[in-house]
Design a protein around this motif. Structure first.
Motif, mmCIF file in Angstrom:
data_model
loop_
_atom_site.group_PDB
_atom_site.id
_atom_site.type_symbol
_atom_site.label_atom_id
_atom_site.label_comp_id
_atom_site.label_asym_id
_atom_site.label_seq_id
_atom_site.Cartn_x
_atom_site.Cartn_y
_atom_site.Cartn_z
ATOM 1 N N ALA A 89 0.814 -1.222 0.000
ATOM 2 C CA ALA A 89 0.000 0.000 0.000
ATOM 3 C C ALA A 89 0.844 1.268 0.000
ATOM 4 O O ALA A 89 0.308 2.362 0.163
ATOM 5 C CB ALA A 89 -0.930 0.005 1.210
ATOM 6 N N THR A 90 2.145 1.133 -0.187
ATOM 7 C CA THR A 90 2.998 2.326 -0.105
ATOM 8 C C THR A 90 2.664 3.357 -1.170
ATOM 9 O O THR A 90 2.918 4.549 -0.990
ATOM 10 C CB THR A 90 4.488 1.943 -0.221
ATOM 11 N N GLY A 91 2.073 2.920 -2.282
ATOM 12 C CA GLY A 91 1.713 3.856 -3.333
ATOM 13 C C GLY A 91 0.444 4.631 -3.063
ATOM 14 O O GLY A 91 0.022 5.453 -3.891
ATOM 15 N N SER A 92 -0.165 4.407 -1.903
ATOM 16 C CA SER A 92 -1.434 5.068 -1.597
ATOM 17 C C SER A 92 -1.282 6.296 -0.714
ATOM 18 O O SER A 92 -2.282 6.909 -0.344
ATOM 19 C CB SER A 92 -2.386 4.079 -0.904
ATOM 20 N N ARG A 93 -0.071 6.653 -0.362
ATOM 21 C CA ARG A 93 0.127 7.851 0.445
ATOM 22 C C ARG A 93 1.179 8.749 -0.190
ATOM 23 O O ARG A 93 1.918 8.335 -1.098
ATOM 24 C CB ARG A 93 0.511 7.515 1.882
ATOM 25 N N VAL A 94 1.242 9.981 0.277
ATOM 26 C CA VAL A 94 2.210 10.950 -0.236
ATOM 27 C C VAL A 94 3.417 10.955 0.690
ATOM 28 O O VAL A 94 3.299 11.239 1.888
ATOM 29 C CB VAL A 94 1.592 12.369 -0.305
ATOM 30 N N TRP A 95 4.586 10.658 0.124
ATOM 31 C CA TRP A 95 5.799 10.537 0.914
ATOM 32 C C TRP A 95 6.624 11.829 0.848
ATOM 33 O O TRP A 95 6.390 12.707 0.009
ATOM 34 C CB TRP A 95 6.634 9.343 0.431
ATOM 35 N N LEU A 96 7.604 11.909 1.744
ATOM 36 C CA LEU A 96 8.414 13.132 1.847
ATOM 37 C C LEU A 96 9.122 13.489 0.552
ATOM 38 O O LEU A 96 9.278 14.668 0.226
ATOM 39 C CB LEU A 96 9.461 12.964 2.969
ATOM 40 N N GLY A 97 9.555 12.465 -0.194
ATOM 41 C CA GLY A 97 10.275 12.739 -1.434
ATOM 42 C C GLY A 97 9.429 13.509 -2.432
ATOM 43 O O GLY A 97 9.922 14.392 -3.140
ATOM 44 N N GLY B 64 2.679 6.274 -7.836
ATOM 45 C CA GLY B 64 1.835 6.167 -6.649
ATOM 46 C C GLY B 64 0.540 6.946 -6.804
ATOM 47 O O GLY B 64 -0.229 6.731 -7.739
ATOM 48 N N THR B 65 0.295 7.883 -5.913
ATOM 49 C CA THR B 65 -0.923 8.698 -5.950
ATOM 50 C C THR B 65 -0.960 9.627 -7.156
ATOM 51 O O THR B 65 -2.019 10.163 -7.497
ATOM 52 C CB THR B 65 -1.035 9.572 -4.695
ATOM 53 N N GLY B 66 0.205 9.854 -7.787
ATOM 54 C CA GLY B 66 0.290 10.771 -8.916
ATOM 55 C C GLY B 66 0.612 12.194 -8.524
ATOM 56 O O GLY B 66 0.666 13.094 -9.370
ATOM 57 N N VAL B 67 0.882 12.419 -7.238
ATOM 58 C CA VAL B 67 0.992 13.777 -6.714
ATOM 59 C C VAL B 67 2.029 14.630 -7.438
ATOM 60 O O VAL B 67 1.776 15.805 -7.736
ATOM 61 C CB VAL B 67 1.275 13.738 -5.182
ATOM 62 N N ASP C 69 3.312 3.047 -12.800
ATOM 63 C CA ASP C 69 3.519 2.288 -11.572
ATOM 64 C C ASP C 69 3.287 0.826 -11.932
ATOM 65 O O ASP C 69 2.690 0.519 -12.980
ATOM 66 C CB ASP C 69 2.553 2.742 -10.479
ATOM 67 N N SER C 70 3.730 -0.063 -11.080
ATOM 68 C CA SER C 70 3.515 -1.491 -11.329
ATOM 69 C C SER C 70 2.385 -2.051 -10.484
ATOM 70 O O SER C 70 1.935 -3.177 -10.707
ATOM 71 C CB SER C 70 4.799 -2.281 -11.035
ATOM 72 N N ASP C 71 1.930 -1.271 -9.519
ATOM 73 C CA ASP C 71 0.936 -1.745 -8.558
ATOM 74 C C ASP C 71 -0.479 -1.405 -9.032
ATOM 75 O O ASP C 71 -0.770 -0.243 -9.334
ATOM 76 C CB ASP C 71 1.198 -1.098 -7.194
ATOM 77 N N PRO C 72 -1.388 -2.386 -9.100
ATOM 78 C CA PRO C 72 -2.740 -2.117 -9.622
ATOM 79 C C PRO C 72 -3.557 -1.152 -8.772
ATOM 80 O O PRO C 72 -4.317 -0.340 -9.303
ATOM 81 C CB PRO C 72 -3.393 -3.506 -9.669
ATOM 82 N N VAL C 73 -3.414 -1.224 -7.440
ATOM 83 C CA VAL C 73 -4.136 -0.287 -6.579
ATOM 84 C C VAL C 73 -3.624 1.133 -6.800
ATOM 85 O O VAL C 73 -4.410 2.084 -6.935
ATOM 86 C CB VAL C 73 -3.999 -0.685 -5.097
#
Length: 415
Positions: A106-114, A175-178, A213-217
């Motif tokens: 689920a790491t692609g579902s949040r916005v990270w510091l980077g 990830g989220t696309g941010v 991304d490679s993750d479907p979610v």
């Protein structure tokens, strides 16, 4: 007296594995993210008291997301473009359990510091000081003199133009696309800035955005966020599945036809190196997708571990490994060694010389340099305390935190 034990109830949070099942059955829509938060990010600095740390959160349905960009000509009274994202504010214990057991990620579902650091450095722009103070509740002052902007700020704007304006831009691990959503939304903001005889338009409008991304979610979430924020901008964008590594490109059926090799002007990756084993496929993929002379922008937060390295030396050791692997794939870091080569881009060189301190032989844009750039931008305010008001508090604290953990932006060129 025995302390009361409070149990957290996560029963209303469907775990990631269930979301994967929904996606694999072809039933995906925004409803599978109905328990996610809606985070609001300001793409202008300062962001006002309520959003000085770039974002605020609320619970909401992904279907209710709506792009809230200001008019491209509203340069005086509007606090700037606001980006709304459907995402997780943090990973739940169920998500962490799925991750540790290999069930789902689920790491692609949040916005990270980077990604936040990338937006600060490569997207966020100022809006007039008078408007800034109005929104913060302070006494208004005359706006900045726009006839002559500080050299470092002007250099940053030129760098953004080179990397993104009228360019085909692709993100790895979106990830989220941010990150690229922010780049796209920023194209709706337009003012002219000048430094001496040079004048450039601040609007940076990419010709194509491709989020992978490679993750479907993550891909489904990214599509929801892109449609909510970019559909009214007129920009071309795609959300595409992509696995990293040369082996996936050797198999013609494994790569989406919309991803052409050696065709992209700029590639972006933010906070994607959690393990050194990811370095080789990351650099292989970047080199295969970039055209010659194209740029790779890596927003890096040190997270991976390095063998036989003390904790205090981890940041330097990781950056050394990144540079070494990049060079193995014809990706050269934009540093003094590159600018000594014949045909080096003088505009890039001049821009980076303003953003990277010449002393110490550094090669990356650091949060301290970014903060210095903005302080210089507001330094000609009429009221002496204006810059301190705008760049104090949470905004300054974020930069101190990013600097302390070793955040950096490294820019590579494909030889």
């Amino acid at each position: 007296m025995q302390e009361e034990i409070i149990e957290e109830d996560w029963s209303h949070y469907p775990n990631t594995a269930n979301r994967y099942n929904v996606l694999s059955n072809g039933d995906a829509d925004a409803n599978i993210f109905s328990y996610y938060q809606t985070q609001t990010f300001s793409l202008a600095l300062p962001c006002g008291v309520q959003n000085i740390n770039m974002r605020s959160s609320s619970r909401g349905n992904a279907k209710s997301l709506k792009h809230t960009a200001s008019s491209p000509t509203s340069d005086a009274a509007d606090p700037g473009v606001m980006m709304k994202l459907c995402c997780l504010e943090s990973l739940t214990p169920l998500d962490m359990l799925d991750l540790s057991t290999g069930v789902a990620d689920a790491t692609g579902s949040r916005v990270w510091l980077g990604a936040q650091w990338f937006m600060k450095c490569m997207v966020i722009r100022p809006y007039p000081l008078q408007s800034s103070l109005k929104h913060s509740g302070a006494e208004a002052t005359p706006p900045l003199d726009k006839t002559l902007q500080p050299k470092s700020y002007f250099a940053l704007m030129k760098l953004r133009k080179i990397l993104f304006h009228e360019k085909k831009v692709l993100e790895l691990g979106a990830g989220t696309g941010v990150s690229l959503i922010a780049v796209g939304l920023a194209s709706t903001m337009s003012t002219s800035i000048s430094s001496g005889a040079d004048i450039i338009q601040e609007a940076v409008v990419p010709s194509l955005l491709t989020l992978t991304d490679s993750d479907p979610v993550a891909l489904s979430l990214c599509q929801v966020n892109c449609d909510a924020n970019l559909s009214c901008t007129g920009l071309d964008y795609h959300v595409v599945k992509l696995e990293w590594g040369k082996k996936h490109f050797d198999n013609a059926t494994a790569t989406d036809a919309r991803i052409e090799q050696f065709s992209h002007d700029t590639i972006v990756a933010t906070d994607v190196i959690y393990d050194l084993s990811a370095l080789k496929p990351l650099m292989e993929t970047t080199s295969l997708l970039l055209k010659r002379g194209g740029y790779f922008v890596l927003s890096h937060i040190p997270r991976a571990s390095v063998e036989d390295c003390e904790l205090k030396d981890t940041t330097q050791a990781l950056e050394h490994e990144i540079r070494k692997e990049a060079s193995n794939h014809n990706l050269m870091l934009l540093c003094p060694d590159y600018f000594d080569l014949e045909g080096a881009n003088d505009i890039i060189r001049d821009a980076l010389e303003c953003l990277i301190p010449p002393e110490g032989g550094d090669y990356a844009i650091r949060p301290a340099s970014w903060m210095k750039c903005w302080k210089e931008y507001y330094a000609n305010a009429t009221v002496k305390s204006s810059a301190e008001l705008i760049l104090s508090g949470a905004c300054n604290d974020e930069c101190i935190e990013l600097e302390s953990i070793g955040a950096s932006i490294m820019i590579f060129v494909k030889l």
